[in-house]
Design a protein around this motif. Structure first.
Motif: not given
Length: 617
Positions: A483, A487, A489, A491, A494, A518, A564, A567, A570-572
């Motif tokens: 991001t 940060k 992530v 994917p 997820i 995201c 979410n 998570l 920052h990954e939500t």
């Protein structure tokens, strides 16, 4: 372990050894049309009968001029003729090239020409038409052999005609077949498989006979290892159900394992027939990609919901029991006390019926090709259906890691197969070494050196960690999202978890590279969303209309909220859009092996993605 590998130097030599050992035993079952409009039946080939057909195909190819390591392509869905053609090519001394039947005419021509194929086996007239359209671009193809269709007396001949030619030679020179096989060396090219192209142009991966012999021996050693731990893996009395695309390395791997061990395989590549066939074949093991397990799970959920509120509550309670049972078993224990009693009740009400759906005899299933959501794996495991998640690539002849029945660890792909070495590079990339690693890419100068070092270590492009010897894959090196705040992530994890939270979606595509947060694109599953619509009074709406329906958006939002909740911030997924169409192979959004082509999807729907960032959070 069987002595099938004793003193063999090629896959055909291993095949002949298997025939000598198991000649009268069943090798393959396959569907055939019933007489006079009757329902389909299943025909059987013994190992000896398979040898006779393979011999005639091989000698027919010899007549056509197939020489050592000459390539012959196969453009067909999974069926017994695919297997016979492949073995025929190998026994003639040639090498098989695989073409996905869903490939466009231009893609089929590229693979056929790039591989240098001189003969192409085509499933039907549709495949022949593609080749005919591109004939000027594949000048090296001297003959097309069609499984279902007619010859033209020139360029196209039928499989029956090829076999007839080979049978004549077998009568004239009965020793020729085994002479051809005896001339094949371990370092001769056996298979030229083109990657499915999830990240760009397909690459031809060169696998020789030594690669496949390594994998066969590894399968045998694994079976011994599992047996010594008190569990059963695969033996000669097992029955495999095979639907996997044989154009993909995973399917080819399962065939090599069959020759090594000697079990029977029921072959039918029609995905829509899987569940129905399982009840008929009653296999003892099968392999699949996660999407198949997701579809079965989603179907069970829909049936429970359609049965009314009480039936659905029972199902949800049983699913919770399955999860608790699985977690106890993952730690090496067995349910006791109240949990044991709950499992018995859940088994009578739900689990036993689920096992019968798979035929009632499954010892285990293998999942590969993409990440399996741990929640999904635990549901099946707790219900008495063990899914062993594994890992491999085309470049490693498929089988590289797999969970053992005695040590199932969901979220990991298990320990290395016997003979495979692994280490993790400083940047987290998984490096592999062993006799299963490819000899190189075809016609791509420098590409091999980019991933394969002089010391034999192959750079997979995947990121992972080792946990007590078990490999946990966290993402593809090229697919990690960074991001704008720096940060990272991953994917895939997820996306796979979302599959277990929303049975009405076929894909979640997480996006956020160099972005402040995201977002995601959601593709609905055409089958399950239709059932959901019926249950919610929306059965008058078609798929496109459902993607715009507020109730559907609310249902997806609920699943995203649950996703979410577990998570890091920052990954939500901050926003999502439901796509107007499901992802398809034909549109180039997923590969024929059901992997998502992330870049292609992002490119196609870049306006939707931009729209989500233009709005305030």
């Amino acid at each position: 372990m069987s002595n099938t590998l004793a003193s063999v130097s090629s896959v055909p030599a291993m095949f002949l050894s298997r025939v000598r050992e198991s000649g009268d035993r069943a090798a393959f079952r396959y569907p055939v049309p019933g007489a006079d409009g009757a329902p389909e039946e299943w025909a059987t080939l013994t190992w000896a009968q398979t040898r006779d057909r393979v011999r005639d195909i091989a000698l027919g190819l010899h007549v056509l001029g197939v020489t050592p390591q000459a390539r012959c392509a196969i453009a067909s869905s999974t069926r017994v003729e695919w297997i016979l053609a492949d073995l025929g090519v190998l026994c003639a001394g040639g090498a098989s090239t695989t073409v996905y039947p869903q490939s466009t005419a231009s893609d089929a021509a590229f693979i056929t020409d790039d591989s240098g194929s001189m003969v192409v086996f085509a499933e039907n007239e549709a495949q022949v038409a593609k080749l005919t359209e591109q004939r000027s671009k594949i000048p090296g193809v001297s003959k097309v052999v069609v499984f279902d269709g007619e010859g033209d007396g020139d360029w196209v001949m039928t499989l029956a005609e090829l076999e007839a030619r080979g049978a004549e030679i077998a009568q004239e020179r009965p020793e020729l077949f085994e002479e051809l096989i005896a001339s094949i060396e371990p370092d001769h090219l056996a298979t030229l498989i083109y990657t499915s192209g999830s990240t760009g142009r397909p690459k031809g991966v060169r696998l020789d006979h030594a690669n496949w012999l390594f994998e066969a021996e590894s399968v045998g050693r694994l079976s011994e290892e599992v047996r010594e731990s008190g569990y059963e893996m695969m033996d000669v009395d097992d029955v495999q159900y095979l639907w996997l695309p044989l154009s993909h390395v995973f399917g080819k791997y399962m065939l090599v394992g069959q020759i090594q061990v000697g079990y029977e395989t029921a072959v039918d590549g029609r995905v829509d027939r899987i569940v129905g066939n399982l009840a008929v074949i009653r296999p003892t093991f099968m392999s699949a990609v996660p999407r198949i397990f997701e579809k079965v799970y989603n179907g069970v959920v829909m049936q429970a919901k359609q049965g009314g509120a009480a039936k659905y509550r029972i199902f949800r309670w049983a699913a919770g029991v399955a999860d608790r049972v699985a977690r106890v078993k993952e730690e090496g224990g067995e349910p006791r006390g109240l949990l044991a009693l709950q499992r018995a009740v859940a088994d009578r009400l739900v689990f036993s019926r689920l096992r019968e759906l798979f035929g009632g005899r499954l010892k285990f299933m293998v999942s590969g090709s993409a990440p399996l959501a741990p929640e999904l794996g635990r549901f099946f495991y707790g219900a008495g259906l063990t899914i062993l998640e594994g890992y491999g690539l085309t470049e490693t002849s498929a089988g590289t890691f797999v969970n053992r029945p005695s040590e199932v660890r969901f979220g990991t792909v298990g320990k290395p197969m016997p003979g495979v070495e692994v280490k993790i590079a400083e940047d987290g990339e998984i490096l592999l070494r062993g006799g299963n690693v490819m000899r190189g890419y075809h016609n791509l100068s420098g590409a091999t050196e980019d991933v394969l070092g002089e010391d034999g270590w192959f750079a997979t492009g995947d990121i992972g960690v080792l946990e007590n010897g078990n490999l946990r894959i966290t993402d593809r090196k090229k697919e990690l999202i960074k991001t704008s705040s720096g940060k990272y992530v991953a994917p895939q994890g997820i996306e796979s978890r979302f599959a277990s939270l929303c049975p009405y979606a076929s894909h979640l595509v997480v996006h956020g590279d160099r972005r402040p947060y995201c977002v995601a694109l959601v593709a609905l599953d055409p089958e399950t969303i239709t059932g959901w619509a019926r249950a919610h009074g929306l059965d008058s709406l078609d798929y496109a209309a459902l993607t715009k329906e507020a109730k559907v958006e609310a249902m997806v939002q609920e699943a995203v909220d649950r996703l979410n909740a577990d998570l890091p911030r920052h990954e939500t997924v901050k926003k999502f859009r439901i796509l107007p169409h499901s992802l398809s192979v034909e549109e180039g959004e997923i590969t024929p092996s059901l992997k998502m082509r992330r870049r292609a999807v992002e490119k196609k729907y870049e306006d939707l993605l931009e729209e989500m960032y233009e709005e305030s959070v």
